[in-house]
Design a protein around this motif. Structure first.
Motif, PDB file in Angstrom:
ATOM      1  N   SER A 124       0.819  -1.215   0.000  1.00 24.63           N
ATOM      2  CA  SER A 124       0.000   0.000   0.000  1.00 24.63           C
ATOM      3  C   SER A 124       0.851   1.263   0.000  1.00 24.63           C
ATOM      4  CB  SER A 124      -0.936   0.006   1.209  1.00 24.63           C
ATOM      5  OG  SER A 124      -0.200   0.023   2.419  1.00 24.63           O
ATOM      6  N   GLY A 128       0.621   4.035  -2.870  1.00 23.54           N
ATOM      7  CA  GLY A 128       0.165   5.373  -2.509  1.00 23.54           C
ATOM      8  C   GLY A 128       1.184   6.453  -2.815  1.00 23.54           C
ATOM      9  N   ARG A 136      -5.002   8.271  -6.504  1.00 24.52           N
ATOM     10  CA  ARG A 136      -4.567   7.387  -5.417  1.00 24.52           C
ATOM     11  C   ARG A 136      -5.648   6.377  -5.041  1.00 24.52           C
ATOM     12  NH1 ARG A 136      -2.549  11.090  -1.642  1.00 24.52           N
ATOM     13  NH2 ARG A 136      -0.703  11.124  -2.970  1.00 24.52           N
ATOM     14  N   SER A 137      -6.887   6.824  -4.859  1.00 21.25           N
ATOM     15  CA  SER A 137      -7.957   5.898  -4.501  1.00 21.25           C
ATOM     16  C   SER A 137      -8.168   4.865  -5.602  1.00 21.25           C
ATOM     17  CB  SER A 137      -9.249   6.687  -4.244  1.00 21.25           C
ATOM     18  OG  SER A 137     -10.298   5.825  -3.874  1.00 21.25           O
ATOM     19  N   PHE A 140      -5.404   2.246  -5.373  1.00 17.94           N
ATOM     20  CA  PHE A 140      -5.686   1.266  -4.328  1.00 17.94           C
ATOM     21  C   PHE A 140      -6.728   0.263  -4.813  1.00 17.94           C
ATOM     22  CE2 PHE A 140      -4.391   4.607  -1.007  1.00 17.94           C
ATOM     23  CZ  PHE A 140      -3.127   4.043  -0.858  1.00 17.94           C
ATOM     24  N   GLY A 271     -12.625   1.650  -5.387  1.00 16.09           N
ATOM     25  CA  GLY A 271     -11.535   2.612  -5.450  1.00 16.09           C
ATOM     26  C   GLY A 271     -11.886   3.824  -6.294  1.00 16.09           C
ATOM     27  N   GLY A 275     -12.776   8.088  -4.853  1.00 16.11           N
ATOM     28  CA  GLY A 275     -12.217   9.382  -5.228  1.00 16.11           C
ATOM     29  C   GLY A 275     -13.278  10.448  -5.430  1.00 16.11           C
ATOM     30  N   LYS A 279     -15.823   8.090   1.595  1.00 14.49           N
ATOM     31  CA  LYS A 279     -15.441   6.680   1.719  1.00 14.49           C
ATOM     32  C   LYS A 279     -16.157   6.003   2.880  1.00 14.49           C
ATOM     33  CE  LYS A 279     -10.824   7.591  -0.183  1.00 14.49           C
ATOM     34  NZ  LYS A 279     -11.035   9.065  -0.317  1.00 14.49           N
ATOM     35  N   PRO A 323      -9.374  -0.735  -0.666  1.00 12.09           N
ATOM     36  CA  PRO A 323      -8.977   0.579  -1.189  1.00 12.09           C
ATOM     37  C   PRO A 323      -9.588   1.732  -0.410  1.00 12.09           C
ATOM     38  CG  PRO A 323     -10.546  -0.474  -2.668  1.00 12.09           C
ATOM     39  CD  PRO A 323     -10.123  -1.511  -1.674  1.00 12.09           C
ATOM     40  N   GLY A 327      -7.398   4.319   1.610  1.00  8.66           N
ATOM     41  CA  GLY A 327      -7.584   5.693   1.176  1.00  8.66           C
ATOM     42  C   GLY A 327      -7.882   6.628   2.335  1.00  8.66           C
ATOM     43  N   SER A 331      -5.614   9.733   3.533  1.00  8.58           N
ATOM     44  CA  SER A 331      -6.209  11.070   3.594  1.00  8.58           C
ATOM     45  C   SER A 331      -5.990  11.721   4.955  1.00  8.58           C
ATOM     46  CB  SER A 331      -7.711  10.997   3.307  1.00  8.58           C
ATOM     47  OG  SER A 331      -7.954  10.520   2.001  1.00  8.58           O
TER      48      SER A 331
END
Length: 403
Positions: A124, A128, A136-137, A140, A271, A275, A279, A323, A327, A331
């Protein structure tokens, strides 16, 4: 903290780490196929092999944060090479050792350590750090989909290896495959350059910050449930179906492969949606959806088609938590200690995995059925759906460093 520059070989990182995850997760998900042949060959109850799988999951979680620290400090490639060696050694151990205590402890340490070095927690960080922030999301999600593809691809392979060569030689073939595929891929993983900043955190400071932060605590609690559900079902579904009169082993093989197939799409879109949407709401929806799918499966008349429908529905929700969870960690806390912090969250997942796979075998031995464990699985799913709702995904505010 660290700022990371965009890696020029982002696609190479995704492909290489994807191959590693495909094998790591694919081999691991198929170990349930050995439950009955090994138990019969050695005269064990199901509880013995279940405890070995439970120990693997527990050690995976225990070693995971330290493997993450090593990835963050020394680079992911070195850690994956070590993991490949441990994986091969663990598979050979399971093939050759017939003393129950040694089998449980040895396979637990070796396979658990191997997964800590080669699975989601280990990769990960580099994924990342290599991905542009806006992707990024999604990145993942791609990694999680690779693990799901491994389950889809390796389930039939492992079942056929057992059928054609016997359960013991099948371990030898898998050990060779792990070494020949993982190590070359690990050598292609190049860490992006890092630039140190003034307010640099230590490992201890980052750990203390995370565990004192309420959203992190909620993530840890929710991920416990994820581990309990997926490992109980993955390890015990073949035996459950056989106990209920579906003796054809291909039904279980197809079902587990369908879980892997549909989770490719579930992980990818989780994933991608992560974004765009909060989430925490997606995570809560996944756990609630699992609870509905499990309840309908238990209530409906059992047939091969009901098994396939259940597998497809559950597969879409299987590892789509990964993911989103990674994520949220990225964040809130940033990227410097992402592998380590993901390892801490994943430790909770593996405590749940330990209890799920062991409790399945233990209660079956005591009660002669899986009914109680299914009820626990449903209750935990509702708990996880609720505990993820209040998570705050905003980046943590840190006091500026002293002059």
């Amino acid at each position: 903290m660290f700022q990371t520059s965009r890696a020029p070989d982002f696609k190479t990182v995704l492909i290489a780490s994807g191959v590693v995850l495909t094998l790591a997760m694919g081999v691991r998900h198929g170990l349930g196929f050995w439950l009955q042949p090994i138990s019969q060959a050695h005269g064990w109850t199901r509880e013995t092999f279940s405890l070995a799988l439970a120990m693997q999951n527990l050690m995976w979680g225990l070693i995971g944060p330290f493997a993450g620290m090593a990835c963050d400090r020394f680079g992911t490639a070195r850690v994956i090479v070590l993991g490949a060696l441990l994986y091969a050694g663990g598979l050979l151990w399971m093939a050759l050792v017939d003393q129950p205590t040694l089998f449980i402890i040895g396979s637990g340490v070796l396979i658990g350590g191997a997964l800590a070095c080669t699975a989601f927690g280990a990769v990960s960080g580099i994924v990342g750090r290599s991905a542009p922030p806006e992707k990024r999301s999604w990145a993942f999600g791609i990694s999680s989909a690779a693990g799901s593809f491994g389950q889809f691809m390796m389930m039939p392979v492992e079942q056929q290896l057992i059928s054609l060569t016997g359960w013991q030689p099948a371990f030898f073939w898998l050990a060779a495959l792990v070494l020949l595929a993982m190590i070359p891929m690990a050598l292609r993983l190049k860490e992006p350059p890092r630039v140190a900043l003034a307010n640099e955190q230590s490992i201890w400071e980052a750990t203390r910050e995370a565990f004192s932060h309420r959203p992190f605590q909620f993530l840890v609690a929710g991920y416990f449930v994820c581990g309990f559900q997926v490992v109980f079902i993955g390890a015990h579904l073949p035996s459950y179906l056989k106990d209920k009169g579906i003796a054809n082993p291909s039904v279980a093989v197809i079902a587990l492969a369908l879980i892997g197939l549909f989770n490719i799409f579930g992980s990818y879109y989780a994933g991608k949606l992560g974004g765009r949407l909060p989430k925490r709401y997606l995570l809560s929806g996944i756990y609630f959806g699992r609870t509905i799918a499990i309840a309908l499966f238990l209530l409906a008349p059992l047939s091969p088609w009901s098994v396939y429908l259940f597998a497809a529905a559950l597969g879409f929700l299987w590892l789509s938590t990964v993911p989103l969870t990674n994520g949220i960690v990225a964040s809130i806390f940033g990227l410097k200690y992402l592998s380590m912090l993901s390892g801490f969250v994943f430790f909770s997942h593996q405590v749940g995995s330990f209890l799920g796979v062991w409790l399945g075998g233990y209660l079956f031995t005591r009660q002669g059925s899986y009914d109680t464990v299914w009820m626990i699985t449903l209750a935990l799913g509702l708990f996880a759906a609720l505990v993820n709702l209040p998570i705050n995904e905003q980046a943590i505010r840190r006091a500026p460093a002293a002059a």
